[in-house]
Design an enzyme around this catalytic site. Structure first.
Site, PDB file in Angstrom:
ATOM      1  N   GLU A 120      36.589  37.644  31.011  1.00 51.94           N
ATOM      2  CA  GLU A 120      36.048  38.729  30.194  1.00 51.94           C
ATOM      3  C   GLU A 120      36.643  38.732  28.785  1.00 51.94           C
ATOM      4  O   GLU A 120      37.835  38.488  28.605  1.00 51.94           O
ATOM      5  CB  GLU A 120      36.301  40.079  30.867  1.00 51.94           C
ATOM      6  CG  GLU A 120      35.733  40.203  32.267  1.00 51.94           C
ATOM      7  CD  GLU A 120      34.217  40.166  32.307  1.00 51.94           C
ATOM      8  OE1 GLU A 120      33.574  40.237  31.236  1.00 51.94           O
ATOM      9  OE2 GLU A 120      33.661  40.070  33.422  1.00 51.94           O
ATOM     10  N   ARG A 124      28.594  53.807  38.675  1.00 52.21           N
ATOM     11  CA  ARG A 124      27.394  53.827  39.530  1.00 52.21           C
ATOM     12  C   ARG A 124      27.708  54.434  40.894  1.00 52.21           C
ATOM     13  O   ARG A 124      26.865  55.081  41.515  1.00 52.21           O
ATOM     14  CB  ARG A 124      26.864  52.400  39.687  1.00 52.21           C
ATOM     15  CG  ARG A 124      25.638  52.278  40.580  1.00 52.21           C
ATOM     16  CD  ARG A 124      25.176  50.832  40.678  1.00 52.21           C
ATOM     17  NE  ARG A 124      26.219  49.947  41.195  1.00 52.21           N
ATOM     18  CZ  ARG A 124      26.502  49.788  42.492  1.00 52.21           C
ATOM     19  NH1 ARG A 124      25.832  50.490  43.419  1.00 52.21           N
ATOM     20  NH2 ARG A 124      27.453  48.955  42.876  1.00 52.21           N
ATOM     21  N   CYS A 181      37.193  48.009  36.893  1.00 59.43           N
ATOM     22  CA  CYS A 181      37.668  46.744  36.322  1.00 59.43           C
ATOM     23  C   CYS A 181      37.773  46.842  34.798  1.00 59.43           C
ATOM     24  O   CYS A 181      38.779  46.457  34.203  1.00 59.43           O
ATOM     25  CB  CYS A 181      36.735  45.600  36.705  1.00 59.43           C
ATOM     26  SG  CYS A 181      36.793  45.147  38.450  1.00 59.43           S
ATOM     27  N   HIS A 211      36.873  38.230  36.422  1.00 57.95           N
ATOM     28  CA  HIS A 211      36.044  38.686  37.537  1.00 57.95           C
ATOM     29  C   HIS A 211      35.784  37.526  38.491  1.00 57.95           C
ATOM     30  O   HIS A 211      35.432  36.425  38.056  1.00 57.95           O
ATOM     31  CB  HIS A 211      34.698  39.221  37.018  1.00 57.95           C
ATOM     32  CG  HIS A 211      34.658  40.699  36.888  1.00 57.95           C
ATOM     33  ND1 HIS A 211      34.306  41.340  35.708  1.00 57.95           N
ATOM     34  CD2 HIS A 211      34.900  41.686  37.787  1.00 57.95           C
ATOM     35  CE1 HIS A 211      34.342  42.655  35.899  1.00 57.95           C
ATOM     36  NE2 HIS A 211      34.703  42.873  37.156  1.00 57.95           N
TER      37      HIS A 211
END
Length: 208
Positions: free
Chosen positions: A80, A90, A143, A164
């Protein structure tokens, strides 16, 4: 000798294991240098993950912080580039919190850039035959919150970033993309070994 802090996450969303924690502890089990390694498993919860991470950073003053987590729909290892100042969940975290369009740090900058050599790490992983990609954003769940927190918590001469991982073969739900457990551990070990290397000066962006 440099000190590397390596973190994974506990299980969440009904799973019994998290491949990020599995990979981190597999690396730690046979780690033989060249750095000193400290590992931690973080809760999948916005507030408590940030509190735990800051405490471990304060205790050990690492030279590098490498956080890892699960991106269950991805078939590749993703390094990332950016942590954004946004929590938009979510699903609830493991403490039941589900922030929507909230700031990780109300007075913090809109984004923080990873200081690990992200392009070099992707190049290193692919050179070893591992499926890896450079990813622009770590999302808006825990994360990302950990990446943003780490970058704000470390000293100016400490590098930090986030990787990830897809599901491992032993943890993947039916038909989910996955990689063998030993491949994920190998990828994390390569990131640890090369976390303090120089960054590549070459394009790494996309046009979409």
């Amino acid at each position: 000798m440099a000190l590397i802090l390596l973190t994974g996450f506990e299980p969440f969303d009904g799973a019994s294991r998290n491949p990020s924690a599995d990979a981190v502890h597999a690396v730690a089990a046979d780690y033989d240098g060249p750095h000193e390694l400290v590992v931690a498993t973080l809760p999948v919860a916005f507030e408590s993950s940030a509190r735990r991470l800051r405490a471990v950073i304060d205790r050990h003053s690492p030279d590098a912080v490498i956080a890892t987590g699960l991106a269950g729909g991805r078939p590749q290892i993703a390094v990332e580039r950016i942590g954004v100042n946004l929590m938009d969940a979510r699903i609830p975290d493991n403490d039941g919190a589900q922030p929507v369009d909230a700031a990780c740090e109300p007075d913090g900058p809109a984004a923080r850039f990873a200081t690990l050599p992200v392009k070099h790490l992707v190049r290193t992983l692919t050179a070893h035959g591992l499926p890896a990609q450079l990813s622009l954003s770590a999302g808006s769940y825990v994360c990302n919150h950990v990446l943003y927190t780490a970058l704000g918590a470390v000293s100016a001469d400490t590098v930090a970033g986030f990787v990830h991982l897809p599901w491992s073969t032993s943890t993947a739900p039916a038909e989910a993309p996955h990689l063998p457990d030993e491949v994920l551990a190998r990828a994390v070990r390569l990131v640890v070994d090369h976390a303090l290397d120089a960054e590549l000066e070459e394009p790494g962006g996309s046009i979409w």
